[in-house]
Each structure stands twice: as C-alpha cells, then as structure tokens.
Motif scaffolding. Sequence first.
Motif, short mmCIF file in Angstrom:
data_model
loop_
_atom_site.label_atom_id
_atom_site.label_comp_id
_atom_site.label_asym_id
_atom_site.label_seq_id
_atom_site.Cartn_x
_atom_site.Cartn_y
_atom_site.Cartn_z
N ARG A 159 0.75 -1.75 0.03
CA ARG A 159 -0.24 0.02 -0.22
C ARG A 159 0.89 1.28 0.21
O ARG A 159 0.60 2.30 -0.65
N ALA A 160 1.79 1.31 0.57
CA ALA A 160 3.21 2.55 1.05
C ALA A 160 3.16 2.84 -0.67
O ALA A 160 3.17 3.74 -0.88
N THR A 161 4.01 1.77 -0.83
CA THR A 161 4.41 1.60 -2.54
C THR A 161 3.58 2.21 -3.39
O THR A 161 3.46 3.15 -4.79
N ALA A 162 1.93 1.38 -3.24
CA ALA A 162 1.52 2.37 -4.04
C ALA A 162 1.19 3.51 -4.39
O ALA A 162 0.64 4.21 -5.24
N ILE A 163 1.21 3.40 -2.87
CA ILE A 163 0.30 5.31 -2.56
C ILE A 163 1.10 6.54 -3.42
O ILE A 163 0.64 7.55 -3.77
N PHE A 164 2.63 6.08 -2.44
CA PHE A 164 3.48 7.38 -3.32
C PHE A 164 4.20 7.23 -5.23
O PHE A 164 4.08 7.60 -5.61
N ASN A 165 3.75 5.71 -5.19
CA ASN A 165 3.50 5.73 -7.21
C ASN A 165 2.07 6.36 -7.49
O ASN A 165 3.09 6.51 -8.94
N SER A 166 1.30 6.35 -6.69
CA SER A 166 -0.07 7.10 -7.67
C SER A 166 0.33 7.86 -7.69
O SER A 166 -0.69 8.79 -8.60
N ALA A 167 1.21 9.19 -7.34
CA ALA A 167 1.40 10.67 -7.36
C ALA A 167 1.95 11.10 -8.83
O ALA A 167 1.26 11.68 -8.93
N GLN A 168 2.16 9.88 -9.43
CA GLN A 168 2.67 10.07 -11.09
C GLN A 168 0.86 10.81 -11.01
O GLN A 168 0.84 11.37 -12.22
N TYR A 169 0.04 9.93 -11.30
CA TYR A 169 -1.86 9.91 -12.19
C TYR A 169 -2.21 11.26 -10.59
O TYR A 169 -2.65 11.99 -11.64
N PHE A 170 -2.34 11.12 -10.15
CA PHE A 170 -2.60 12.43 -9.32
C PHE A 170 -2.22 14.07 -9.35
O PHE A 170 -2.65 14.12 -9.65
N ALA A 171 -0.38 13.85 -9.81
CA ALA A 171 0.34 14.90 -10.45
C ALA A 171 -0.66 15.32 -11.87
O ALA A 171 -0.73 16.48 -11.93
N THR A 172 -0.42 14.54 -12.55
CA THR A 172 -1.44 15.13 -13.82
C THR A 172 -2.96 15.21 -13.41
O THR A 172 -3.21 16.53 -14.09
N ALA A 173 -3.53 14.36 -13.24
CA ALA A 173 -5.05 14.38 -12.67
C ALA A 173 -5.61 16.14 -12.29
O ALA A 173 -6.30 16.92 -12.33
N LEU A 174 -4.27 16.34 -11.43
CA LEU A 174 -4.38 17.26 -10.73
C LEU A 174 -3.89 19.33 -11.01
O LEU A 174 -4.34 19.76 -11.40
N PHE A 175 -2.33 18.81 -11.81
CA PHE A 175 -2.21 20.53 -11.92
C PHE A 175 -1.97 20.45 -13.81
O PHE A 175 -2.08 20.91 -14.37
N ALA A 176 -2.60 18.75 -14.51
CA ALA A 176 -3.12 19.13 -15.93
C ALA A 176 -4.08 20.26 -15.68
O ALA A 176 -3.94 21.19 -16.65
N PRO A 177 -5.24 20.60 -15.04
CA PRO A 177 -5.87 21.91 -15.66
C PRO A 177 -5.32 22.41 -15.01
O PRO A 177 -5.57 24.10 -15.96
N ILE A 178 -4.78 23.23 -13.86
CA ILE A 178 -4.21 23.95 -13.46
C ILE A 178 -2.69 24.92 -14.55
O ILE A 178 -3.24 25.62 -14.60
N MET A 179 -2.25 22.96 -14.90
CA MET A 179 -1.61 24.07 -15.51
C MET A 179 -1.77 24.42 -17.36
O MET A 179 -1.01 25.15 -18.49
#
Length: 459
Positions: A159-179
């Motif tokens: 779970r821990a590695t999945a959470i930090f690895n899933s940050a790559q998807y969250f980054a796009t979900a959060l920052f793509a609209p902002i950028m």
Amino acid sequence: MSDSETEAAGRTAERAPARPRIPTRFLVLALIFVITVVNYADRSSLSITGSSLQADLGFSTVQLGYIFSAFSWAYVIAQLPGGMLLDLFGARRVYAFSLVLWTLVTLAVSFVGLITTPVLVAVTVIFVLRLLLGAFESPAFPANARVATAWFPTAERGRATAIFNSAQYFATALFAPIMGWITHEFGWRWVFVMLGVLGFALAALWLRWMDSPRNHPRVSPEEFEKIRSGGGIVDLDAPKGGGAAPVQERAPLNAATFRQIFAARALWGVYLSQYAVNALTYFFITWFPVYLVQGRGLSLLEVGFVAALPAVCGFGGGLLGGFLSDGMLRRGYSLTAARKVPSVVGMLLATSIGLCNLTDSSVLIVALMTLAFFGKGIGALGWAITTDIAPPQASSFVAATMNAFGNAAGIVTPIVIGYTVQATGSFTVALWFVAAHGLLALVGFAVMGPIKRITFDAA
C-alpha cells in the motif's frame, strides 16, 4: 467549583480516551506523496505546455520529441550514482539536496526565449535543462523506496509503495487542468514559476521534519516496535554514533556485489516489466496531450481537463493495486501471488490503448485511454516488488538499477513516437507501439519467478 467537583472532573478526564493519534509513518508517506506529486508535475510540465512552447519558440515535432526524451537520458544514467549516494548518506540529506537542485532547473525553463533566440539555441538550452532535471530527480524514487523499506512493515509496504507511486497519476489529475489554465491565461512561463515556488517550500519542510524511525521524536515505542517486528529495516538510515543502533551494514560495491545483483533472475524480470510499465507512463506524460491537440483537435484549455481523466483513474488503479496486493497477503496468499496477480490483470487492461485505433469517436478514445491507464495503475507494483526482493545492504543501489532500466522507456518512447508521427502523419503506429508494452510486461513477470528477498553470499 468545589474540591469534590474538581476531583470528579479530574477523574473523568483521566478516564476519557486519548484522541486517536495519526501514526508517524503515515505522515511520512503523506510527505513523500506530496513531494512526488510535484516531482511528476515538474517532469510532465512540458506535456501540457509543449504545444504552446513549440509554437512560441518554433520547434519541429522531432525536436519536441528529443526534448521530451532529454529528461530520461540523464535520469537513467544518474540512477546508479544516485542509488550509491543514498546508500552512503541516507535519504534525508540526498533527497533534500536533489529537491533544491531540480527545483532550480525547473524555474530556469521560464527564462528561455525571453530575449530573441535562434530556434536551435532555444532547443539546446531546454534540452540541457531537461537533462539536468533528469539528473537531479534521479534519487527521488529510490529514496521513496528506501523510506518505505525503513518506515513500513512488509504487510503494509504494498500500500505504501502504491500510494507514493500513484502520485504520478494524481500529479496529472491535479496539475494538468491548473497548468492548462495558467498557460492559456498567462503563458507557459508561469507554469515553471509556480512549480519553482512549490519545490522550494517542500525542500524546507523535508529538512525540518524528516528523520529515521529510530530517531524521529514523534514515533512512539509501540509504533517503532510494530515497524521493526513487521519487517521494516528501521536502522537503514540511522546515523552512526549518538547511542543509536549501528547503521545498516552495506555491501561493498565491488565486482562480486555487481555479479550477484545482475545475476539475479528476479531482478531481470523486474527490469523488463518496469520498462514496459514506464513506456505507458511516458506516453501519457509526454505525447498524450499533444495527441489530443494535434490528433483529436482539442483546444489547449480542453486538453488540461481531458488529460486529467485517465490520470484520475490511474490514481485509483494505483491505490487499488497496492491494497489488493496487501489484502491478498493478509488472507494467506503467497507474496508471489499477492504481487503478481494484480500486476498481470492490470497490464492486460493496459493493452486496451491499442483499441483507440479502431474508432474515430473522441469520447470512446478517452474512455479507452482511461481504462488503459487504470489498468496500468493496478499493474504498477514494481516498487513494492523491489522493496520485497532487494538485499538490505544495497537496497538503494538495486532500486536505482531498477529505475534506470525502467526509465530507459522514457528515452525510447518519446523519440519513437516523434519519428512515427512525423513519418506517418498520425498516431496509429504509436498507439500500437505503446499497447505492445502491456504484453511485454507479462514476459517480465514470467522471468521474475518467485518473489523473495535476495541475500548476498559472503564476499
């Protein structure tokens, strides 16, 4: 209030249950998750700003493909020295230094072309800056894996590695609209200014708060024992002296060590599967927004929001894969089954990206891309597997080696797609190329064999 009332109130207070305390390891995980979100926003920033930057500075499609790949050239080469630095100096110092340097390079992109610059010069400058970004970000994921190895028991590590690895998807979900919005309203340069401010703030927070499990002032004896007895290597980054336990013994990085590492069949399976997984990642963080603009005719503002849809599902898939894996472990499945079953199912789903070539419906294409990225998220357990099998004496070196092989896809994928799009005038071949990597990952899982920790023979 009378003495009797005061005494009664005191007894009531003593009986009142203590407020639940968030375990420190979860706060550590939250911190590396946030840093990794910004890390991926930095490396994927050109995917959103690429079309605008290309028009502003006059880049060709092939030149843009090379710029997309520049990050990975340096990222791959710097993995091994980055892993060695982590094994020598620990995650706290190396991560902080790395974060400051990659933030400086990200900020520097905003200054390119402020004065009239020939196209070839602008291409060269951005290419070099992306090379430096790759070099300075190289310790990040091995450091994340090292932190997870030290702070989490084996049964929680998926779970821990999945959470930090899933940050790559969250980054796009959060920052793509902002950028996308910032680029549309203020210009592409301000995207890099925003990322610079965020990076410096996180570097200060990391240095102020982060420590090893044994020495962190917030860790209770109960939590420390839970981590230690559950398989967490709590002294992986413990400092020498000061009454602390000795630093984890490190294997000498000599010819004998290298032979044992590179002779391990399980690691070659990890290398191959991680390469395949990352091929899909790099399509999404480089060419996917360009595909939406040039191949599907969407506006830049629309792209920012549409690109977030697969990322949101990839984030959900990444978390689901880790939780499924740990859940299988708790139910008595072997470590091999718990890691491989979600991985195989996820990468089979990821091959659905090739079906986009069979339809002209933009809605269906986005749905298929979303399914593919969801599957890729489920199947991306490479970091959990690495923390399960890496010898503790060289854990960061092995993690860096895996990351180097995996991110070779970041060199190959953007360049191959750039040439195929320019040669064919469409993304058809490119999408089949990316889909084939879902099947390649299955070959890696087969090569891997049983998942168990590697031990070194006495040198």
